[in-house]
Design a protein around this motif. Structure first.
Motif, PDB file in Angstrom:
ATOM      1  N   VAL A  79       0.850  -1.198   0.000  1.00  0.00           N
ATOM      2  CA  VAL A  79       0.000   0.000   0.000  1.00  0.00           C
ATOM      3  C   VAL A  79       0.886   1.248   0.000  1.00  0.00           C
ATOM      4  N   LEU A  80       1.938   1.213   0.797  1.00  0.00           N
ATOM      5  CA  LEU A  80       2.871   2.351   0.796  1.00  0.00           C
ATOM      6  C   LEU A  80       3.417   2.583  -0.619  1.00  0.00           C
ATOM      7  N   ASP A  81       3.854   1.496  -1.235  1.00  0.00           N
ATOM      8  CA  ASP A  81       4.467   1.627  -2.568  1.00  0.00           C
ATOM      9  C   ASP A  81       3.500   2.254  -3.565  1.00  0.00           C
ATOM     10  N   ALA A  82       2.201   1.890  -3.444  1.00  0.00           N
ATOM     11  CA  ALA A  82       1.222   2.390  -4.417  1.00  0.00           C
ATOM     12  C   ALA A  82       0.718   3.791  -4.065  1.00  0.00           C
ATOM     13  N   ALA A  83       0.619   4.098  -2.782  1.00  0.00           N
ATOM     14  CA  ALA A  83      -0.031   5.352  -2.373  1.00  0.00           C
ATOM     15  C   ALA A  83       0.933   6.535  -2.295  1.00  0.00           C
ATOM     16  N   LEU A  84       2.162   6.287  -1.839  1.00  0.00           N
ATOM     17  CA  LEU A  84       3.083   7.407  -1.591  1.00  0.00           C
ATOM     18  C   LEU A  84       3.396   8.235  -2.838  1.00  0.00           C
ATOM     19  N   PRO A  85       3.550   7.615  -4.012  1.00  0.00           N
ATOM     20  CA  PRO A  85       3.810   8.458  -5.194  1.00  0.00           C
ATOM     21  C   PRO A  85       2.696   9.466  -5.467  1.00  0.00           C
ATOM     22  N   HIS A  86       1.494   9.236  -4.914  1.00  0.00           N
ATOM     23  CA  HIS A  86       0.387  10.186  -5.095  1.00  0.00           C
ATOM     24  C   HIS A  86       0.265  11.144  -3.899  1.00  0.00           C
ATOM     25  N   GLY A  87       1.259  11.135  -3.022  1.00  0.00           N
ATOM     26  CA  GLY A  87       1.216  12.042  -1.865  1.00  0.00           C
ATOM     27  C   GLY A  87       0.210  11.593  -0.817  1.00  0.00           C
ATOM     28  N   LEU A  88      -0.122  10.300  -0.820  1.00  0.00           N
ATOM     29  CA  LEU A  88      -1.122   9.790   0.127  1.00  0.00           C
ATOM     30  C   LEU A  88      -0.504   8.702   1.010  1.00  0.00           C
ATOM     31  N   ALA A  89      -1.014   8.626   2.249  1.00  0.00           N
ATOM     32  CA  ALA A  89      -0.471   7.654   3.201  1.00  0.00           C
ATOM     33  C   ALA A  89      -1.604   6.878   3.875  1.00  0.00           C
ATOM     34  N   PRO A  90      -1.358   5.591   4.180  1.00  0.00           N
ATOM     35  CA  PRO A  90      -2.348   4.791   4.907  1.00  0.00           C
ATOM     36  C   PRO A  90      -2.063   4.817   6.408  1.00  0.00           C
ATOM     37  N   LEU A  91      -3.025   4.342   7.205  1.00  0.00           N
ATOM     38  CA  LEU A  91      -2.847   4.306   8.660  1.00  0.00           C
ATOM     39  C   LEU A  91      -2.251   2.957   9.080  1.00  0.00           C
ATOM     40  N   LEU A  92      -1.053   2.678   8.585  1.00  0.00           N
ATOM     41  CA  LEU A  92      -0.413   1.418   8.959  1.00  0.00           C
ATOM     42  C   LEU A  92       0.140   1.504  10.383  1.00  0.00           C
ATOM     43  N   GLY A  93       0.627   0.364  10.898  1.00  0.00           N
ATOM     44  CA  GLY A  93       1.215   0.354  12.231  1.00  0.00           C
ATOM     45  C   GLY A  93       2.717   0.534  12.180  1.00  0.00           C
ATOM     46  N   SER A  94       3.405  -0.068  13.142  1.00  0.00           N
ATOM     47  CA  SER A  94       4.836   0.191  13.269  1.00  0.00           C
ATOM     48  C   SER A  94       5.653  -0.484  12.173  1.00  0.00           C
ATOM     49  N   THR A  95       5.090  -1.492  11.515  1.00  0.00           N
ATOM     50  CA  THR A  95       5.853  -2.166  10.466  1.00  0.00           C
ATOM     51  C   THR A  95       5.006  -2.383   9.213  1.00  0.00           C
ATOM     52  N   PRO A  96       5.583  -2.138   8.028  1.00  0.00           N
ATOM     53  CA  PRO A  96       4.849  -2.406   6.776  1.00  0.00           C
ATOM     54  C   PRO A  96       4.825  -3.880   6.426  1.00  0.00           C
ATOM     55  N   ASP A  97       5.378  -4.730   7.303  1.00  0.00           N
ATOM     56  CA  ASP A  97       5.532  -6.149   7.005  1.00  0.00           C
ATOM     57  C   ASP A  97       4.318  -6.980   7.417  1.00  0.00           C
ATOM     58  N   TYR A 133      -5.551  10.807  13.162  1.00  0.00           N
ATOM     59  CA  TYR A 133      -6.570  10.307  12.227  1.00  0.00           C
ATOM     60  C   TYR A 133      -7.364   9.098  12.735  1.00  0.00           C
ATOM     61  N   GLY A 134      -7.008   8.507  13.863  1.00  0.00           N
ATOM     62  CA  GLY A 134      -7.766   7.369  14.392  1.00  0.00           C
ATOM     63  C   GLY A 134      -7.119   6.027  14.079  1.00  0.00           C
ATOM     64  N   ALA A 165      -6.905   2.332  12.109  1.00  0.00           N
ATOM     65  CA  ALA A 165      -7.133   1.939  10.713  1.00  0.00           C
ATOM     66  C   ALA A 165      -8.553   1.415  10.533  1.00  0.00           C
ATOM     67  N   ALA A 166      -9.097   0.751  11.556  1.00  0.00           N
ATOM     68  CA  ALA A 166     -10.474   0.239  11.451  1.00  0.00           C
ATOM     69  C   ALA A 166     -11.471   1.392  11.329  1.00  0.00           C
ATOM     70  N   ASP A 167     -11.137   2.536  11.925  1.00  0.00           N
ATOM     71  CA  ASP A 167     -12.041   3.692  11.864  1.00  0.00           C
ATOM     72  C   ASP A 167     -12.262   4.181  10.433  1.00  0.00           C
ATOM     73  N   VAL A 168     -11.295   3.942   9.557  1.00  0.00           N
ATOM     74  CA  VAL A 168     -11.373   4.551   8.221  1.00  0.00           C
ATOM     75  C   VAL A 168     -11.644   3.530   7.117  1.00  0.00           C
ATOM     76  N   VAL A 169     -12.062   2.323   7.515  1.00  0.00           N
ATOM     77  CA  VAL A 169     -12.471   1.339   6.504  1.00  0.00           C
ATOM     78  C   VAL A 169     -13.834   1.734   5.960  1.00  0.00           C
ATOM     79  N   ARG A 170     -14.033   1.599   4.669  1.00  0.00           N
ATOM     80  CA  ARG A 170     -15.313   1.932   4.052  1.00  0.00           C
ATOM     81  C   ARG A 170     -16.087   0.694   3.606  1.00  0.00           C
ATOM     82  N   ARG A 171     -15.384  -0.404   3.328  1.00  0.00           N
ATOM     83  CA  ARG A 171     -16.062  -1.569   2.759  1.00  0.00           C
ATOM     84  C   ARG A 171     -15.170  -2.793   2.857  1.00  0.00           C
ATOM     85  N   PHE A 172     -15.770  -3.927   3.158  1.00  0.00           N
ATOM     86  CA  PHE A 172     -15.070  -5.217   3.071  1.00  0.00           C
ATOM     87  C   PHE A 172     -15.784  -6.092   2.039  1.00  0.00           C
TER      88      PHE A 172
END
Ligand code: FAD
Length: 465
Positions: A120-138, A157-158, A160-167
């Motif tokens: 997610v980092l690899d895909a989002a960061l080039p667009h200037g966007l970040a996810p609410l990941l924890g201490s490790t991207p692993d 921002y809360g 990560a569960a707070d910002v889920v929109r759909r499963f």
């Protein structure tokens, strides 16, 4: 391999082998031992087979086949948090479902059920966007979200569960269903904080991203001899710190391993750790509270691109055998500080724990209403995480005994709620009630009874037995 494994019934084996949407690894295959491993080596799966779907259709086929054969299905993305091992079951390795799509206009990510945060980092960061990941991207995105998800942007921002929109989920009867505020809101509630491994296979999740490209983040290292002073000073500081800063205080015993940087290897420290989102001037003004007090032994706090967020906690990426616990705190009294220091950095003895970390979690808006994750935080201002390396069952038992003793000693500061994401093994399986409380457990049990009355998914959280 030390255990004799039962075999899949031949008709089941043939059916799974014929499915083009999955790979099957069975006992006797050269890669079986690798395929059945969990990242946390304290837990070992002895499944009948490891099924590795390459699409949602493959997931449906595994679930349908298991149901018709009367077998249970254990879901694993990485094995960072095994709960009940997959012995005698089919281990469904979801890690190949790892597509990531970014909607740059809506600031959303849609992610496959087995993706890790790094993707997610690899895909989002080039667009200037970040996810609410924890201490490790692993770790796995979905496993993390299903337990709540407390990261370095928590106070801003809360969870990560707070910002889920759909499963999207494959249920025990092989249906592909959606869970969102509009579509099965009860299931949506349950998945956001208490959904790991027992309600169905999450094959896709959609969540919000945030316009964060840079952090002021890192660690200030103080000598272990100052641990009590540092913890008290941190406790007195955090109530006035703005939500732009999420911080923690860590009692750390760096192991004498080669992978650990030489400057800290084999040594103990009291560490002030954190990440700030916003103007550098504000971050530096906040940090002056520490820098102008006592110069740290090592000052590793500064500006970094968001993509280097893993450097804040420097979690291990190689598999390890470990035990961890997560406890919500309403406060941090002097007595609790003394207990944590004495337990984590014992005078004159080898430490049991690698670290104990108290994270500041207080927020003005504590969690999205309508998620389990918000519920577990009730009454808490901080969270305590304890982590130990446990190569043998005897080590595990010893750590559990020390933890039980510590919990009694600091009971006055505990809210009584556990944080599911930081539990593994038996404590995770049986810890749901302690995490969410008896009323929410009833509610969760009715979701489980509706979706999986036959306990097809019997290797995750335990809510009905
Ligand atoms: C080094 C380390 C650092 C961590 N840091 C943080 C942190 O900062 N904040 C935090 O909140 N947590 C943190 N965690 C905890 C982590 O979020 C949990 O261990 C999480 O459950 C891991 O998910 P996983 O998919 O990687 O692991 P797995 O063991 O594969 O899965 C964990 C659980 O989720 C279930 N699951 C996984 N994928 C699916 C799916 N697609 N559908 C249904 N069920 C699924 C599994 O069945 C299992 O019950 C950390 C853990 C470790 C080991």
């Amino acid at each position: 391999m030390s255990t004799t494994l039962a075999a899949l019934p031949s008709v089941t084996l043939e059916r799974l082998r014929r499915c083009p949407a999955l790979e099957l690894v069975t006992p006797g295959d050269p890669d079986f031992d690798e395929a059945r491993m969990a990242w946390n080596r304290a837990h070992e799966h002895y499944p009948l087979a490891v099924a590795i779907p390459t699409s949602v259709e493959g997931v449906v086929e595994v679930v349908d086949t298991a149901r018709e054969a009367g077998l249970s299905v254990a879901i694993q993305a990485t094995g960072h948090a095994p709960t009940r091992t997959a012995d005698g079951a089919i281990l469904l390795d979801i890690s190949r479902l790892r597509d990531v799509r970014i909607d740059t206009a809506a600031w959303r990510a849609t992610v496959g059920g087995g993706a890790k945060w790094q993707a997610v980092l690899d895909a989002a960061l080039p667009h200037g966007l970040a996810p609410l990941l924890g201490s490790t991207p692993d770790v796995g995105v979905v496993g993390y979200l299903l337990g709540g998800g407390v990261g370095w942007l928590l106070r801003r921002y809360g969870t990560a569960a707070d910002v889920v929109r759909r499963f999207e989920l494959v249920t025990a009867d092989g249906r592909i269903v959606e869970a969102s505020p509009e579509e099965d809101p009860e299931l949506f509630w349950a998945l956001r904080g208490a959904g790991a491994g027992h309600l169905g296979v999450v094959t896709e999740v959609e969540f919000e991203l945030f316009p964060v490209t840079e952090l002021y983040a890192g660690n200030l290292f103080y000598p272990a001899s100052m641990a009590v002073e540092v913890m008290r000073r941190w406790r007195d500081w955090v109530p006035d710190v703005p939500e732009s800063l999420t911080s923690s205080v860590v009692l750390m015993n760096y192991p004498p391993f080669e992978q650990v940087p030489a400057e800290v290897r084999g040594q103990s420290f009291a560490i002030v750790r954190g990440a700030h989102v916003g103007a550098t001037e504000e971050a530096e003004r906040l940090l002056a509270y520490w820098r102008e007090w006592r110069p740290p032994l090592l000052d590793r706090f500064g500006t970094m691109p968001f993509g280097r967020i893993a450097e804040v906690s420097q979690d291990p990426t190689d598999p390890l055998p470990g035990v961890s616990t997560g406890l919500w705190l309403r406060g941090l009294s002097d007595g609790t500080i003394d207990q944590l220091v004495a337990t984590t950095i014992p005078a004159g003895g080898p430490p049991r724990f690698i670290f104990s970390e108290v994270k500041h979690t207080a927020r003005e808006r504590p969690g999205a209403p309508g998620s389990v994750s918000a519920l577990t935080q009730a009454g808490a201002t901080m969270m305590l995480e304890l982590v130990a390396l446990t190569p043998t069952p005897a080590d595990q038992a010893a750590v559990h005994a020390v933890t039980a003793h510590l919990r009694q000693a600091i009971a006055a500061d505990l809210t009584g709620r556990l944080y599911l994401n930081f539990l593994e093994g038996e404590e995770r399986r049986s810890g749901v009630e302690a995490a969410i409380g008896p009323e929410a457990l009833q509610r969760l049990a009715s979701v489980k009874a509706r979706l999986d009355p036959g306990h097809r998914f019997d290797h995750g959280l335990d809510v009905l037995r």
